[in-house]
Scaffold this motif. Structure first.
Motif, mmCIF file in Angstrom:
data_model
loop_
_atom_site.group_PDB
_atom_site.id
_atom_site.type_symbol
_atom_site.label_atom_id
_atom_site.label_comp_id
_atom_site.label_asym_id
_atom_site.label_seq_id
_atom_site.Cartn_x
_atom_site.Cartn_y
_atom_site.Cartn_z
ATOM 1 N N LEU A 152 5.227 17.444 -14.669
ATOM 2 C CA LEU A 152 4.255 16.833 -15.578
ATOM 3 C C LEU A 152 4.016 15.367 -15.238
ATOM 4 C CD1 LEU A 152 5.269 18.371 -19.036
ATOM 5 C CD2 LEU A 152 3.556 19.155 -17.390
ATOM 6 N N LEU A 153 4.963 14.738 -14.559
ATOM 7 C CA LEU A 153 4.830 13.333 -14.177
ATOM 8 C C LEU A 153 5.159 13.206 -12.697
ATOM 9 C CD1 LEU A 153 4.257 10.483 -15.291
ATOM 10 C CD2 LEU A 153 6.723 10.206 -15.610
ATOM 11 N N ALA A 154 4.182 12.781 -11.918
ATOM 12 C CA ALA A 154 4.378 12.674 -10.472
ATOM 13 C C ALA A 154 5.240 11.458 -10.134
ATOM 14 C CB ALA A 154 3.030 12.540 -9.766
ATOM 15 N N PRO A 155 6.169 11.607 -9.191
ATOM 16 C CA PRO A 155 7.023 10.469 -8.833
ATOM 17 C C PRO A 155 6.303 9.418 -7.998
ATOM 18 C CG PRO A 155 7.533 12.372 -7.454
ATOM 19 C CD PRO A 155 6.539 12.845 -8.477
ATOM 20 N N ARG A 156 5.233 9.826 -7.284
ATOM 21 C CA ARG A 156 4.514 8.892 -6.414
ATOM 22 C C ARG A 156 3.209 9.581 -5.959
ATOM 23 N NH1 ARG A 156 8.622 11.250 -3.666
ATOM 24 N NH2 ARG A 156 8.111 12.288 -1.689
ATOM 25 N N ASP A 157 2.465 8.871 -5.127
ATOM 26 C CA ASP A 157 1.224 9.399 -4.559
ATOM 27 C C ASP A 157 1.254 9.131 -3.062
ATOM 28 O OD1 ASP A 157 -1.318 10.002 -3.695
ATOM 29 O OD2 ASP A 157 -2.339 8.503 -4.928
ATOM 30 N N ASP A 158 1.549 10.164 -2.281
ATOM 31 C CA ASP A 158 1.674 9.992 -0.834
ATOM 32 C C ASP A 158 0.327 9.801 -0.141
ATOM 33 O OD1 ASP A 158 4.382 10.153 -0.956
ATOM 34 O OD2 ASP A 158 4.547 12.184 -0.127
ATOM 35 N N VAL A 159 -0.770 10.218 -0.771
ATOM 36 C CA VAL A 159 -2.073 10.083 -0.120
ATOM 37 C C VAL A 159 -2.474 8.613 -0.059
ATOM 38 C CG1 VAL A 159 -4.517 10.697 -0.211
ATOM 39 C CG2 VAL A 159 -2.779 12.402 -0.802
ATOM 40 N N LEU A 160 -2.542 7.960 -1.201
ATOM 41 C CA LEU A 160 -2.883 6.541 -1.188
ATOM 42 C C LEU A 160 -1.737 5.720 -0.600
ATOM 43 C CD1 LEU A 160 -4.915 4.392 -1.785
ATOM 44 C CD2 LEU A 160 -4.168 4.358 -4.177
ATOM 45 N N GLY A 161 -0.510 6.184 -0.779
ATOM 46 C CA GLY A 161 0.635 5.454 -0.225
ATOM 47 C C GLY A 161 0.627 5.383 1.287
ATOM 48 N N ALA A 162 -0.065 6.323 1.942
ATOM 49 C CA ALA A 162 -0.114 6.344 3.409
ATOM 50 C C ALA A 162 -1.189 5.431 3.978
ATOM 51 C CB ALA A 162 -0.367 7.779 3.891
ATOM 52 N N LEU A 163 -2.016 4.818 3.125
ATOM 53 C CA LEU A 163 -3.162 4.048 3.621
ATOM 54 C C LEU A 163 -2.774 2.937 4.610
ATOM 55 C CD1 LEU A 163 -6.201 3.567 3.590
ATOM 56 C CD2 LEU A 163 -5.881 2.138 1.543
ATOM 57 N N PRO A 164 -1.786 2.091 4.346
ATOM 58 C CA PRO A 164 -1.464 1.027 5.321
ATOM 59 C C PRO A 164 -1.141 1.584 6.706
ATOM 60 C CG PRO A 164 -0.386 0.582 3.230
ATOM 61 C CD PRO A 164 -0.952 1.973 3.127
ATOM 62 N N ALA A 165 -0.342 2.644 6.761
ATOM 63 C CA ALA A 165 0.017 3.223 8.064
ATOM 64 C C ALA A 165 -1.201 3.845 8.734
ATOM 65 C CB ALA A 165 1.117 4.265 7.885
ATOM 66 N N LEU A 166 -2.059 4.489 7.963
ATOM 67 C CA LEU A 166 -3.266 5.100 8.534
ATOM 68 C C LEU A 166 -4.182 4.060 9.142
ATOM 69 C CD1 LEU A 166 -4.025 7.676 5.681
ATOM 70 C CD2 LEU A 166 -3.251 8.230 7.995
ATOM 71 N N VAL A 167 -4.345 2.933 8.464
ATOM 72 C CA VAL A 167 -5.198 1.862 8.984
ATOM 73 C C VAL A 167 -4.589 1.271 10.253
ATOM 74 C CG1 VAL A 167 -6.171 -0.420 8.495
ATOM 75 C CG2 VAL A 167 -6.174 1.348 6.711
ATOM 76 N N ALA A 168 -3.288 1.076 10.249
ATOM 77 C CA ALA A 168 -2.625 0.520 11.436
ATOM 78 C C ALA A 168 -2.760 1.459 12.633
ATOM 79 C CB ALA A 168 -1.151 0.259 11.129
ATOM 80 N N GLU A 169 -2.605 2.775 12.406
ATOM 81 C CA GLU A 169 -2.745 3.743 13.508
ATOM 82 C C GLU A 169 -4.176 3.772 14.030
ATOM 83 O OE1 GLU A 169 -1.502 7.327 11.688
ATOM 84 O OE2 GLU A 169 0.597 6.704 11.469
ATOM 85 N N LEU A 170 -5.141 3.696 13.132
ATOM 86 C CA LEU A 170 -6.543 3.703 13.553
ATOM 87 C C LEU A 170 -6.850 2.467 14.393
ATOM 88 C CD1 LEU A 170 -9.331 5.166 13.220
ATOM 89 C CD2 LEU A 170 -9.758 3.568 11.336
ATOM 90 N N ALA A 171 -6.367 1.307 13.958
ATOM 91 C CA ALA A 171 -6.617 0.072 14.698
ATOM 92 C C ALA A 171 -5.951 0.111 16.067
ATOM 93 C CB ALA A 171 -6.104 -1.124 13.889
ATOM 94 N N ALA A 172 -4.772 0.709 16.145
ATOM 95 C CA ALA A 172 -4.085 0.802 17.432
ATOM 96 C C ALA A 172 -4.859 1.686 18.399
ATOM 97 C CB ALA A 172 -2.670 1.354 17.228
ATOM 98 N N ASP A 173 -5.541 2.697 17.882
ATOM 99 C CA ASP A 173 -6.300 3.620 18.734
ATOM 100 C C ASP A 173 -7.681 3.086 19.104
ATOM 101 O OD1 ASP A 173 -4.255 5.406 18.737
ATOM 102 O OD2 ASP A 173 -5.202 6.875 17.401
ATOM 103 N N GLU A 174 -8.349 2.433 18.159
ATOM 104 C CA GLU A 174 -9.766 2.102 18.346
ATOM 105 C C GLU A 174 -10.051 0.614 18.481
ATOM 106 O OE1 GLU A 174 -12.348 3.975 15.550
ATOM 107 O OE2 GLU A 174 -11.486 5.980 15.847
#
Length: 601
Positions: free
Chosen positions: A437-459
């Motif tokens: 009934l109560l989520a401990p966290r949100d991994d989707v939005l929590g992954a945003l910093p790493a996703l941006v860093a990986e994208l910048a490293a590639d592109e």
């Protein structure tokens, strides 16, 4: 007024045939059924709409095709395994007719409490009924109660070894048409979180006169659906009618809603598919000032925004469907975001397209476009299903301090959505025991910093990376504003609701970036080169008042492609994922130019 003609029911499917119903097969069947005289003939469905009569022929065709098998989990003899596949099926039906999708798909909602309770006896009993084509209703709401489940006054009192029901459930989809209904009833006089229980009712097993149908309600949209109710007067139920434990009803319903809210957005995706099809036709036919409408920059901008909304809605729905298998502990947040966000996003898309269609979007007898007015009316009810937009957003607002971006450690590589959104990533079976009934966290939005860093490293410093960094900055500002929010009792404040809406846009942008990282093939093709992702990010950033000045032209480019390549499926999932995709058109037979090859004027 003359009632619509009744067609013979579709023949029963051969149970011995070694044919597995799939989204691809349903697409072909729907195309066949939509011809003149077929059960999905637009003229027949329009007649049902006009007379407010149930679309019996279309529902019978879906029964014969095997759709009820997808309402039953595989462990009970059905074919429901991956939520994304089921969403794809309902999306295809909704793209043909939203009323039919609502009328038939309600059986999934009606049975979900039984599947979530995971009790062998009631589950197998219900499974046999559903597989035989029996519709199931879900009796939650009552007159005057709105979305407040704790306000329910229908009572279930003990009578010998069984129970007696007294009160009303209204309005309920399939209440009159179906014999089966899961009913939420007050089992403790004082109510409360442990004062309600779910019961599985079979009207055929009750004494005459103890269960009465309430009249069908006239509705603005979905006029042919059975929106009615039931009144109970000492209706007796056996002891085995209890679903789950006595007193567990509220918790069971809230957990079940985490699944139904995700499935519900398939209706919005189908509505968006239908509207985009009409828009494409209009762009190709309409001429203004001696020019084709698609040649006008404003029309291309509107078309691009409509397409970007469809892509972003699809991303969020697909992410939520996979999250149900991968991170069900977080589904209370994911489902609330999805249900608040996607129908609202598509409602905005319909407004954009309706404004561009002009009179063609208003009149019902304009050849080829008369269905838009019905579509727009029908979709207005979707944001109300399974908790309204306000209810879902308020639930999200209440837990924002726990979800504040950066408050929890980011998920590791194995937990990143960019990993479990991969096409080849194995998915666990749905497990209601893992819902919380109560989520401990949100991994989707929590992954945003790493996703941006990986994208910048590639592109490097590409336009896509610039938008991704702008989204990360907006997420960081959101975190600071949530941290400054003062806790208050009662209903969430206007400030908290606005923060929740910003959270939804940040979540959606992060989901789009995760899907882009997870599916390398999405960097190719007609929407490739980062174009679709830039459209999604630009849309999110505009809503967050954080869009760079040079972001808007992406919509003109998307709109140009939408008009220039009319055969390209307006979907990111692709026709090579037939069991999980929901695109209406077939894969184009001709070569499709990539993003950038069509010049945007």
């Amino acid at each position: 007024m003359t009632a619509p003609p009744r067609l013979p029911q579709a023949p029963a499917r051969d149970a011995t045939a070694d044919v597995r119903p799939t989204a691809a097969g349903l697409r072909k069947s729907l195309a066949d059924w939509s011809r003149a005289g077929g059960p999905f003939d637009p003229a027949l469905l329009a007649a049902h709409e006009e007379t407010e009569s149930f679309p019996t022929e279309a529902c019978a065709a879906l029964d014969a095709w095997g759709l009820p098998e997808f309402y039953v989990p595989a462990r009970y003899g059905g074919r429901q395994e991956r939520l994304e596949e089921f969403i794809a099926l309902l999306r295809r039906i909704a793209a043909r007719d939203l009323t039919v999708a609502v009328a038939h798909g309600k059986t999934f909602l009606g049975g979900v409490c039984v599947w979530a309770a995971d009790e062998e006896g009631p589950a197998h009993l219900l499974a046999r009924q559903v597989l035989a084509g029996e519709p199931v209703a879900w009796g939650l709401t009552e007159p005057g109660g709105g979305s407040d489940l704790l306000a329910g006054s229908l009572t279930a009192t003990r009578h010998g070894s069984g129970w007696r029901l007294n009160g009303r459930k209204w309005p309920v989809n399939n209440a009159t048409r179906g014999n089966l209904m899961c009913v939420l009833a007050r089992t403790e006089p004082g109510g409360g979180a442990r004062g309600f229980t779910v019961f599985l009712l079979d009207k055929r097993a009750t004494a005459a006169g103890t269960v009465r149908a309430l009249p069908k309600m006239p509705t603005h949209g979905i006029r042919g659906a059975d929106i009615s109710g039931l009144e109970f007067d000492d209706a007796r139920l056996p002891a085995h009618a209890v679903v789950g434990a006595v007193g567990s009803g509220i918790e069971l319903v809230l957990k079940s809603l985490q699944l139904t809210r995700i499935v519900c957005v398939s209706l919005s995706l189908g509505a968006g598919d239908h509207a985009l099809g009409l828009l494409r036709r209009f762009l190709g036919e309409r001429r203004l000032y001696g020019r084709g409408l698609a040649d006008l920059p404003h029309a291309r901008d509107v078309a691009g925004r409509a397409l970007a909304r469809q892509f972003l809605a699809e991303v969020v729905a697909h992410t939520a469907a996979r999250a149900a298998h991968r991170i069900p502990e977080q589904l209370s947040v994911v489902s609330a975001v999805t249900k608040a966000f996607v129908p609202s996003l598509i409602q905005g898309q319909l407004r954009l397209i309706g404004d561009l269609l002009g009179a063609r979007g208003f009149f019902t007898d304009v050849e080829g476009y008369g269905g838009f007015a019905k579509l727009e009316r029908d979709h207005q009810v979707v944001p109300l299903f399974d908790g309204s937009t306000w209810v879902n957003r308020a639930g999200l607002a209440a837990v924002l301090p726990l979800l504040r971006p950066g408050r929890r450690p980011a998920p590791d590589d194995a937990g990143s959505p960019a990993r479990w959104l991969r096409e080849d990533h194995p998915l666990d079976p749905l497990d209601a025991d893992r819902l919380r009934l109560l989520a401990p966290r949100d991994d989707v939005l929590g992954a945003l910093p790493a996703l941006v860093a990986e994208l910048a490293a590639d592109e490097g410093e590409s336009p896509t990376v610039g938008l991704a960094r702008a989204l990360l900055a907006a997420s960081e500002r959101l975190s600071a504003d949530i941290g400054a929010l003062r806790p208050a009792a009662g209903a969430p404040s206007t400030a908290a609701m606005r923060l929740a809406e910003r959270y939804e846009w940040c979540f959606a942008g992060a989901a789009a970036l995760a899907l882009y990282r997870a599916r390398p093939r999405l960097r190719d093709g007609v929407w490739g080169g980062g174009l679709w992702l830039r459209g999604c990010l630009a849309l999110s950033l505009e809503a967050l008042d954080a869009a760079p000045a040079d972001a808007a032209p992406v919509f003109v480019e998307l709109g140009t492609l939408l008009a220039a390549v009319p055969d390209a499926p307006a979907t990111l999932l692709g026709t090579d994922e037939e069991d999980a995709s929901a695109s209406l058109p077939d894969a184009p037979a001709t070569d499709i130019p990539r993003a950038g090859e069509v010049e945007a004027a």
